[in-house]
Design a protein around this motif. Structure first.
Motif, PDB file in Angstrom:
ATOM      1  N   ILE A 138       0.857  -1.145  -0.027  1.00  0.00           N
ATOM      2  CA  ILE A 138       0.043  -0.001  -0.175  1.00  0.00           C
ATOM      3  C   ILE A 138       0.932   1.102  -0.033  1.00  0.00           C
ATOM      4  CG2 ILE A 138      -1.654   1.257   1.169  1.00  0.00           C
ATOM      5  CD1 ILE A 138      -2.603  -1.634   2.565  1.00  0.00           C
ATOM      6  N   VAL A 139       0.622   2.019  -1.054  1.00  0.00           N
ATOM      7  CA  VAL A 139       1.445   3.126  -1.003  1.00  0.00           C
ATOM      8  C   VAL A 139       0.596   4.508  -0.673  1.00  0.00           C
ATOM      9  CG1 VAL A 139       3.208   2.400  -2.656  1.00  0.00           C
ATOM     10  CG2 VAL A 139       1.113   3.579  -3.659  1.00  0.00           C
ATOM     11  N   ARG A 140      -0.674   4.595  -0.813  1.00  0.00           N
ATOM     12  CA  ARG A 140      -1.608   5.593  -0.589  1.00  0.00           C
ATOM     13  C   ARG A 140      -2.672   4.860   0.351  1.00  0.00           C
ATOM     14  NH1 ARG A 140      -4.421   8.146  -5.419  1.00  0.00           N
ATOM     15  NH2 ARG A 140      -2.232   8.489  -5.779  1.00  0.00           N
ATOM     16  N   HIS A 141      -3.057   5.680   1.400  1.00  0.00           N
ATOM     17  CA  HIS A 141      -4.151   5.358   2.271  1.00  0.00           C
ATOM     18  C   HIS A 141      -4.684   6.675   2.591  1.00  0.00           C
ATOM     19  CE1 HIS A 141      -5.380   3.409   6.301  1.00  0.00           C
ATOM     20  NE2 HIS A 141      -5.782   4.544   6.546  1.00  0.00           N
ATOM     21  N   HIS A 142      -5.859   7.049   1.941  1.00  0.00           N
ATOM     22  CA  HIS A 142      -6.625   8.121   2.265  1.00  0.00           C
ATOM     23  C   HIS A 142      -7.923   7.962   2.769  1.00  0.00           C
ATOM     24  CE1 HIS A 142      -4.328  11.060  -0.976  1.00  0.00           C
ATOM     25  NE2 HIS A 142      -3.633  10.467  -0.066  1.00  0.00           N
ATOM     26  N   VAL A 143      -8.359   8.127   4.206  1.00  0.00           N
ATOM     27  CA  VAL A 143      -9.555   7.831   4.845  1.00  0.00           C
ATOM     28  C   VAL A 143     -10.285   9.174   5.014  1.00  0.00           C
ATOM     29  CG1 VAL A 143      -8.526   7.929   7.160  1.00  0.00           C
ATOM     30  CG2 VAL A 143     -10.361   6.666   6.735  1.00  0.00           C
ATOM     31  N   TYR A 144     -11.749   8.837   4.796  1.00  0.00           N
ATOM     32  CA  TYR A 144     -12.724  10.049   4.864  1.00  0.00           C
ATOM     33  C   TYR A 144     -13.588   9.474   5.964  1.00  0.00           C
ATOM     34  CZ  TYR A 144     -10.315  11.207   0.654  1.00  0.00           C
ATOM     35  OH  TYR A 144      -9.418  11.478  -0.627  1.00  0.00           O
ATOM     36  N   GLU A 145     -13.826  10.365   6.890  1.00  0.00           N
ATOM     37  CA  GLU A 145     -14.480   9.720   8.279  1.00  0.00           C
ATOM     38  C   GLU A 145     -15.126  10.950   8.905  1.00  0.00           C
ATOM     39  OE1 GLU A 145     -11.959   7.554  10.704  1.00  0.00           O
ATOM     40  OE2 GLU A 145     -10.814   9.303  11.115  1.00  0.00           O
ATOM     41  N   ASP A 146     -16.048  10.754   9.674  1.00  0.00           N
ATOM     42  CA  ASP A 146     -16.511  11.734  10.695  1.00  0.00           C
ATOM     43  C   ASP A 146     -15.514  12.130  11.672  1.00  0.00           C
ATOM     44  OD1 ASP A 146     -18.145  13.498  12.190  1.00  0.00           O
ATOM     45  OD2 ASP A 146     -19.862  12.297  12.298  1.00  0.00           O
ATOM     46  N   SER A 147     -14.610  12.679  11.511  1.00  0.00           N
ATOM     47  CA  SER A 147     -13.660  12.869  12.338  1.00  0.00           C
ATOM     48  C   SER A 147     -14.263  14.044  13.542  1.00  0.00           C
ATOM     49  CB  SER A 147     -12.367  13.821  11.832  1.00  0.00           C
ATOM     50  OG  SER A 147     -12.517  15.091  11.178  1.00  0.00           O
ATOM     51  N   LEU A 148     -15.373  14.604  13.151  1.00  0.00           N
ATOM     52  CA  LEU A 148     -15.765  15.498  14.450  1.00  0.00           C
ATOM     53  C   LEU A 148     -16.487  14.448  15.367  1.00  0.00           C
ATOM     54  CD1 LEU A 148     -16.442  18.238  15.367  1.00  0.00           C
ATOM     55  CD2 LEU A 148     -18.558  18.324  13.911  1.00  0.00           C
TER      56      LEU A 148
END
Length: 158
Positions: A138-148
């Motif tokens: 794995i060379v890219r790991h982009h996570v989108y989550e409800d960080s709030l």
């Protein structure tokens, strides 16, 4: 097959090599997910699925000790150590709704949850995770989550 059918098939055909690359990406992501799901897996064993240099992107939040960008395999191991240090064991997890793979790219969506040790507060969040796999790592790991929601669980008080 008519010439129109042949033309349509050619327009929707997967380019040569993409199926093999997709299969390799799927295998790398499946191996990673199996390791993450293993309660005995060490942070170093999880990080072994990543290249030495990684583009790890998430919403940086100073209230959440484990949420920040990372750049190396050692940083990835540190993420998993910090996550374990700051959350209640056995009170978290993730479910996967979908996994889509195309060539070196994979996107998975699902839900994650956990409980913060310091506050005892639980969090839940949908997520989308984009991976890029190169040479089995794995060379890219982009996570989108409800960080709030995660930050609220890390914040003392009501």
């Amino acid at each position: 097959m008519s010439s129109t059918d042949a033309q349509e098939a050619a327009e929707t055909a997967v380019p040569a090599g993409v199926e093999d690359e997709s299969a390799a990406t799927r295998a790398a992501v499946d191996a990673y997910l199996a390791t993450v799901a293993d309660p005995e897996a060490t942070p170093e064993r999880i990080a072994a699925h990543y290249a030495e240099r990684v583009d790890w992107m998430c919403a940086d939040n100073p209230v959440v000790p484990w949420l920040r960008p990372r750049a190396t395999r050692d940083d990835v191991a540190a993420h998993w150590r910090e996550l374990r240090e700051h959350t209640v064991p056995g009170a978290g997890g993730a479910s996967i709704d979908a996994l889509v793979v195309s060539g070196p790219e994979a996107v998975l969506t699902g839900h994650l949850w956990g409980t913060v040790r310091a506050t005892g507060k639980a969090f839940r969040s949908p997520f989308a995770l984009r991976f890029t796999v190169r040479d089995g790592a794995i060379v890219r790991h982009h996570v989108y989550e409800d960080s709030l929601a995660v930050a609220a669980a890390c914040t003392p008080g009501s």
